[in-house]
Each structure stands twice: as C-alpha cells, then as structure tokens.
Scaffold this motif. Structure first.
Motif, PDB file in Angstrom:
ATOM      1  N   ALA A 174       6.417   4.492  -8.367  1.00 44.82           N
ATOM      2  CA  ALA A 174       5.655   3.294  -8.011  1.00 44.82           C
ATOM      3  C   ALA A 174       5.348   2.460  -9.245  1.00 44.82           C
ATOM      4  CB  ALA A 174       4.358   3.693  -7.304  1.00 44.82           C
ATOM      5  N   SER A 175       4.865   3.110 -10.296  1.00 51.94           N
ATOM      6  CA  SER A 175       4.484   2.359 -11.487  1.00 51.94           C
ATOM      7  C   SER A 175       5.684   1.648 -12.092  1.00 51.94           C
ATOM      8  CB  SER A 175       3.848   3.308 -12.522  1.00 51.94           C
ATOM      9  OG  SER A 175       3.367   2.571 -13.629  1.00 51.94           O
ATOM     10  N   THR A 176       6.850   2.275 -12.006  1.00 50.28           N
ATOM     11  CA  THR A 176       8.049   1.706 -12.633  1.00 50.28           C
ATOM     12  C   THR A 176       8.755   0.686 -11.731  1.00 50.28           C
ATOM     13  OG1 THR A 176       8.372   3.777 -13.838  1.00 50.28           O
ATOM     14  CG2 THR A 176      10.265   2.291 -13.713  1.00 50.28           C
ATOM     15  N   LEU A 177       8.834   0.991 -10.423  1.00 45.41           N
ATOM     16  CA  LEU A 177       9.755   0.239  -9.563  1.00 45.41           C
ATOM     17  C   LEU A 177       9.107  -0.818  -8.667  1.00 45.41           C
ATOM     18  CD1 LEU A 177      11.838   3.331  -8.482  1.00 45.41           C
ATOM     19  CD2 LEU A 177      12.725   1.435  -9.810  1.00 45.41           C
ATOM     20  N   CYS A 178       7.797  -0.761  -8.507  1.00 45.31           N
ATOM     21  CA  CYS A 178       7.170  -1.707  -7.568  1.00 45.31           C
ATOM     22  C   CYS A 178       7.366  -3.148  -8.004  1.00 45.31           C
ATOM     23  CB  CYS A 178       5.672  -1.409  -7.453  1.00 45.31           C
ATOM     24  SG  CYS A 178       5.308  -0.043  -6.342  1.00 45.31           S
ATOM     25  N   THR A 179       7.354  -4.035  -7.018  1.00 46.39           N
ATOM     26  CA  THR A 179       7.414  -5.466  -7.314  1.00 46.39           C
ATOM     27  C   THR A 179       6.237  -6.156  -6.624  1.00 46.39           C
ATOM     28  OG1 THR A 179       8.844  -5.861  -5.409  1.00 46.39           O
ATOM     29  CG2 THR A 179       9.934  -5.495  -7.526  1.00 46.39           C
ATOM     30  N   GLU A 180       5.854  -7.283  -7.183  1.00 50.10           N
ATOM     31  CA  GLU A 180       4.699  -8.017  -6.681  1.00 50.10           C
ATOM     32  C   GLU A 180       4.895  -8.387  -5.203  1.00 50.10           C
ATOM     33  OE1 GLU A 180       3.795 -11.340  -9.167  1.00 50.10           O
ATOM     34  OE2 GLU A 180       2.100 -11.963  -7.915  1.00 50.10           O
ATOM     35  N   GLY A 181       3.832  -8.271  -4.416  1.00 52.45           N
ATOM     36  CA  GLY A 181       3.903  -8.676  -3.020  1.00 52.45           C
ATOM     37  C   GLY A 181       4.681  -7.727  -2.126  1.00 52.45           C
ATOM     38  N   HIS A 182       4.991  -6.527  -2.640  1.00 50.54           N
ATOM     39  CA  HIS A 182       5.751  -5.544  -1.858  1.00 50.54           C
ATOM     40  C   HIS A 182       5.136  -4.159  -1.978  1.00 50.54           C
ATOM     41  CE1 HIS A 182       8.738  -8.707  -2.563  1.00 50.54           C
ATOM     42  NE2 HIS A 182       9.294  -8.316  -1.422  1.00 50.54           N
ATOM     43  N   ALA A 183       5.340  -3.376  -0.932  1.00 51.84           N
ATOM     44  CA  ALA A 183       5.134  -1.937  -1.040  1.00 51.84           C
ATOM     45  C   ALA A 183       6.500  -1.322  -1.301  1.00 51.84           C
ATOM     46  CB  ALA A 183       4.534  -1.387   0.251  1.00 51.84           C
ATOM     47  N   LEU A 184       6.493  -0.100  -1.843  1.00 53.63           N
ATOM     48  CA  LEU A 184       7.743   0.576  -2.171  1.00 53.63           C
ATOM     49  C   LEU A 184       7.935   1.735  -1.203  1.00 53.63           C
ATOM     50  CD1 LEU A 184       9.960   0.669  -4.563  1.00 53.63           C
ATOM     51  CD2 LEU A 184       8.702   2.701  -5.269  1.00 53.63           C
ATOM     52  N   PHE A 185       8.921   1.595  -0.319  1.00 50.47           N
ATOM     53  CA  PHE A 185       9.268   2.722   0.551  1.00 50.47           C
ATOM     54  C   PHE A 185      10.129   3.673  -0.270  1.00 50.47           C
ATOM     55  CE2 PHE A 185      12.323   4.923   3.191  1.00 50.47           C
ATOM     56  CZ  PHE A 185      11.528   5.448   4.204  1.00 50.47           C
ATOM     57  N   LEU A 186       9.703   4.936  -0.345  1.00 57.51           N
ATOM     58  CA  LEU A 186      10.462   5.927  -1.117  1.00 57.51           C
ATOM     59  C   LEU A 186      10.788   7.124  -0.239  1.00 57.51           C
ATOM     60  CD1 LEU A 186      11.520   7.240  -3.818  1.00 57.51           C
ATOM     61  CD2 LEU A 186       9.177   8.018  -4.199  1.00 57.51           C
ATOM     62  N   ASP A 187      12.070   7.409  -0.122  1.00 53.83           N
ATOM     63  CA  ASP A 187      12.541   8.627   0.534  1.00 53.83           C
ATOM     64  C   ASP A 187      12.561   9.716  -0.530  1.00 53.83           C
ATOM     65  OD1 ASP A 187      14.126  10.745   1.418  1.00 53.83           O
ATOM     66  OD2 ASP A 187      15.386   9.463   2.663  1.00 53.83           O
ATOM     67  N   CYS A 188      11.649  10.672  -0.422  1.00 59.28           N
ATOM     68  CA  CYS A 188      11.486  11.660  -1.489  1.00 59.28           C
ATOM     69  C   CYS A 188      12.628  12.663  -1.549  1.00 59.28           C
ATOM     70  CB  CYS A 188      10.151  12.396  -1.334  1.00 59.28           C
ATOM     71  SG  CYS A 188       8.739  11.294  -1.501  1.00 59.28           S
ATOM     72  N   ARG A 189      13.526  12.663  -0.577  1.00 57.17           N
ATOM     73  CA  ARG A 189      14.701  13.543  -0.643  1.00 57.17           C
ATOM     74  C   ARG A 189      15.860  12.823  -1.315  1.00 57.17           C
ATOM     75  NH1 ARG A 189      16.534  16.645   4.595  1.00 57.17           N
ATOM     76  NH2 ARG A 189      15.263  18.307   3.717  1.00 57.17           N
ATOM     77  N   SER A 190      16.217  11.673  -0.809  1.00 55.20           N
ATOM     78  CA  SER A 190      17.384  10.967  -1.355  1.00 55.20           C
ATOM     79  C   SER A 190      17.012  10.126  -2.579  1.00 55.20           C
ATOM     80  CB  SER A 190      17.979  10.043  -0.298  1.00 55.20           C
ATOM     81  OG  SER A 190      17.102   8.956  -0.055  1.00 55.20           O
ATOM     82  N   LEU A 191      15.704   9.876  -2.756  1.00 56.91           N
ATOM     83  CA  LEU A 191      15.179   8.982  -3.797  1.00 56.91           C
ATOM     84  C   LEU A 191      15.645   7.544  -3.609  1.00 56.91           C
ATOM     85  CD1 LEU A 191      15.101  11.161  -7.032  1.00 56.91           C
ATOM     86  CD2 LEU A 191      13.450  10.957  -5.163  1.00 56.91           C
ATOM     87  N   GLN A 192      16.069   7.229  -2.396  1.00 56.75           N
ATOM     88  CA  GLN A 192      16.363   5.829  -2.102  1.00 56.75           C
ATOM     89  C   GLN A 192      15.053   5.060  -1.924  1.00 56.75           C
ATOM     90  OE1 GLN A 192      19.138   6.115   1.161  1.00 56.75           O
ATOM     91  NE2 GLN A 192      20.825   5.591  -0.217  1.00 56.75           N
ATOM     92  N   VAL A 193      15.058   3.826  -2.376  1.00 58.36           N
ATOM     93  CA  VAL A 193      13.854   3.004  -2.252  1.00 58.36           C
ATOM     94  C   VAL A 193      14.176   1.701  -1.538  1.00 58.36           C
ATOM     95  CG1 VAL A 193      12.743   3.925  -4.331  1.00 58.36           C
ATOM     96  CG2 VAL A 193      14.206   1.911  -4.507  1.00 58.36           C
ATOM     97  N   GLN A 194      13.137   1.133  -0.941  1.00 61.93           N
ATOM     98  CA  GLN A 194      13.245  -0.209  -0.352  1.00 61.93           C
ATOM     99  C   GLN A 194      11.993  -0.979  -0.743  1.00 61.93           C
ATOM    100  OE1 GLN A 194      13.671  -0.300   3.970  1.00 61.93           O
ATOM    101  NE2 GLN A 194      14.700   1.682   3.893  1.00 61.93           N
TER     102      GLN A 194
END
Ligand code: ADP
Ligand code: MG
Length: 382
Positions: A174-194
């Motif tokens: 979250a600290s590294t990948l988040c962007t303004e105005g968005h939440a970060l969906f993280l699949d903790c198995r595949s590590l895919q994010v949206q």
C-alpha cells in the motif's frame, strides 16, 4: 513546520550540507479485507495523507547515520555491522540496507533525517512508511531500478527478517503502490493489484478515522491463534488456504469442521473475501452506500465470527452508524486501534462529536479523530 522542511533542517544539522533529495512514503488504512491476507485472500487498503519524510544523501565510507526528528535521537552504524535485531526504531531503517544488500543490490552508507506524522502503533503502518521511504530513496540514489512490487517486498523482508515482525505484504504494498484517489485491491496469493477509484470528495463523502487509543497487549497472541485456527480449518477442508472456499459452498462445507469456533473463523474469512470483491465492484459502480453496507457487515463478522473486536471499537462503530455514517468498521489486527467510518462530508463533524461524547460518558479517553482522503504512494518530492 511542515515535515519536508523539518527533515531538511535536521539533515543540515546532521551533516552541515543539503541532502540529495527528500522522499515521502505514506501510512495506510485498510478499507476492507481483515485477516484475509494470511489466508491468501483479498485486501483493499488506501494510502493516508499522513506519511514519513526522509532527507537522504549518500556516503562513501559505509557509515549509516540516522536522525529521527520525532524521537530526537540519532543512531549510527555501518554496513558491516548490520545484523537482524529488534533493538529499537532504527532497526526498521538499518534493516533496509541489509535487505537490499542481501538481495544483491550495491548500496553504500548514507546520512538520513526522518520525520513522520503517521501515528505510531495505531495500526496505520508507521513501520511500513519508514521502511518504504528508505527503499524508495536508496532505489533512486543508487539507480537500482527495482520495480514497485519488488520494492514493497524488500521493505517487507526488512520487517520480517531483520526486525523480526511476522507481517504480510499489505502495508508495504500500500505504501509503495497506492495512487491518489484510489484504493489498492491486492490479491495476496497472486500479488496482482488493481487501482480502484475511491474518489470520495467527488461524491460529497469522506472517511473519518477514529483512533480509539485502545491498545491490546495480547493482540500478538490472539493473532497467532487466529492464524492457527485458519490453517487447521484449511487442512480439515482439504484446501491450500481458506481463500479456496467460496461463499456458495460455505454452508455445505462448514458442517465438516469439528467445532463451532473453527466454523465461525472460516465463515469470517470466506465472507470477508467476498466482501472485498463486492466492495471493489461497488466502487467501480460508484455505489458508495453499498460500500458502507459491506464495511458494517465486515465489522459484524469481526465481532461475532472472528471475535477480534472489543467494547471501544464496537462503541465507535455503533455511534458512527447512529449518527449518519453509511458504514463503519474496525480496521487492523483487532482488539482496539482504529475505526473507519464512511460518511457524508456534512455529517463527519457530528459523528466525531458524538463518538467523543459517547467515549467520555463511558469513562473512556477522548479518541483521536481525523478525516482522510486516499493519498499518493511513495515517491520523491520535487
Ligand atoms: P504501526 O502499526 O504503527 O506500524 P508497529 O509496531 O508495526 O506499529 O511499528 C511502530 C514502530 O516503528 C515504532 O515503535 C518505531 O520503532 C518505528 N517508527 C515508526 N515511526 C517512527 C518515527 N517517526 N521515528 C522513529 N521510529 C518510528
Ligand atoms: Mg507496523
């Protein structure tokens, strides 16, 4: 004084010179998806406006000097002295040099000045903020070209292997990948994010954070028993992780578990994973009332099935809902910490007041309350 100026000044006091740059990495709050990470499930944090700031410059003698503006302390070590330890705040930073070097990255010594307004120990990930801000700085200063998710993993290795705290990847991702105005969906198995749009302001909504200031000394032990329950349930159900049980098959599978406790733990994880997926869909459909319902359902599940809430967080949630919040839930590991409430902007102040009154009337300390909007992830300041 703003934190960027504070670290600039502290760096100058330390070295007599200007830093090569200033970096920022935020704390995070988990919008929904609690205790799902170690079940290979889904989480959806967003970055806070509160962040760690770091002024940094390279040294060529292998020495590492770190001043913490917040603690008023300076720490000095050198690259060849780095050994995993939990001896203090500086381990979270010294450990980053260690993690990068263990991974084969050629990083030298540095002078560092750190300041952060992420509340410490409130479950908003002050630790990830200071790890990630340093990974960011060293990646840039040494031109390492490490990709964002790999940077988050190195920060996590710092916390797991150097500091010795067994945490998942959510905080650093979250600290590294988040962007303004968005939440970060993280699949903790595949590590895919949206990146999922969470443009609260455009909808006249805000998220109120209520830090109950309750800290549970047994939280670590309870965390371990919840993890053990989940592992046992997965084994008994013949799946790799509870992630592999769907909501549709839940009622059919629960009777296979030998006792009520394991059934409740399983139901929380399985339904919580579904709530994260549903929250993601609700945000993509601009349906904030639906998000609110899912948050409140998440809290009920943590309270009744996972049994990780306590009276202060329950009171904060109930009071927020009674005063116009669209939804509210505890966030973080449990047994205290913070509650987040989704509410129309014009209700936020009344909710904060109502919670404060309810806490005072029940003899509790006045909680800290603040409004947050999803902020940007880690990066270098211009
Ligand atoms: P959190 O939920 O805030 O991440 P942790 O226990 O994981 O709680 O990490 C908190 C620790 O991180 C502190 O005890 C301290 O060692 C370190 N830390 C966080 N922020 C700072 C800071 N601004 N200066 C120095 N150390 C910090
Ligand atoms: Mg932490």
């Amino acid at each position: 004084m703003t934190l960027d100026l504070a670290v600039l000044e502290a760096y100058h006091d330390l070295t007599g010179a200007a830093p090569e740059g200033i970096w920022r990495a935020p704390g995070r709050i988990n919008l929904i998806g609690e205790h799902t990470d170690y079940n290979d499930g889904f989480v959806m944090p967003f970055a806070l406006p509160q962040a760690a700031y770091l002024a940094a410059g390279r040294r060529d003698d292998g020495v590492i000097r770190i001043v913490s503006v917040d603690l008023g302390e300076t720490f000095e070590t050198s690259l060849h002295e780095l050994r995993p330890n939990h001896d203090g705040w500086h381990a979270y930073l010294a450990g980053v040099f260690w993690a990068l070097r263990e991974a084969g990255h050629d990083v030298g010594g540095a002078d560092l000045a750190l300041a952060s307004d992420v509340p410490i120990g409130a479950g908003l990930s002050s630790s990830a903020a200071i790890e990630c801000v340093l990974v960011e700085a060293l990646n840039d200063l040494h031109g390492l070209g490490i990709a964002p998710m790999a940077r988050a993993k190195l920060a996590r290795i710092t916390e797991n292997a150097y500091v010795g705290a067994p945490t998942g990847l959510m905080d650093q991702a979250a600290s590294t990948l988040c962007t303004e105005g968005h939440a970060l969906f993280l699949d903790c198995r595949s590590l895919q994010v949206q990146q999922v749009p969470l443009d609260l302001a455009a909808h006249g909504q805000a998220i109120l954070v209520i830090d109950t200031l309750t800290r549970h000394s047994h939280a670590g032990g309870e965390y371990a028993t919840r993890r053990a329950d989940c592992e046992q349930a997965a084994r008994l159900l013949g799946v790799a992780a509870l992630r592999d049980v769907s909501v549709d098959e839940l009622n059919r599978r629960l009777p296979e578990l030998p006792d009520e406790r394991l059934a409740r733990r399983t139901r929380h994880v399985v339904t919580e994973n579904q709530r994260v997926l549903s929250a993601c869909a609700a945000l993509r459909a601009d349906d904030l009332p639906r998000l609110g319902q899912l948050m409140t359902a998440s809290h009920a599940s943590m309270r009744d099935d996972y049994e990780i809430t306590e009276p202060s967080v329950d009171l904060a949630v109930e009071t927020a809902l009674a005063n116009g919040a669209l939804g509210a839930r505890m966030t973080g590991g449990g047994f205290g910490g913070c509650v987040l409430a989704l509410a129309p902007l014009d209700r936020v102040e009344a909710i904060a007041t109502a919670v404060t009154t309810a806490f005072s009337e029940s003899g509790r300390n006045v909680p800290a309350t603040f409004v947050v909007l999803p902020a940007a992830g880690a990066g270098r300041l211009a």
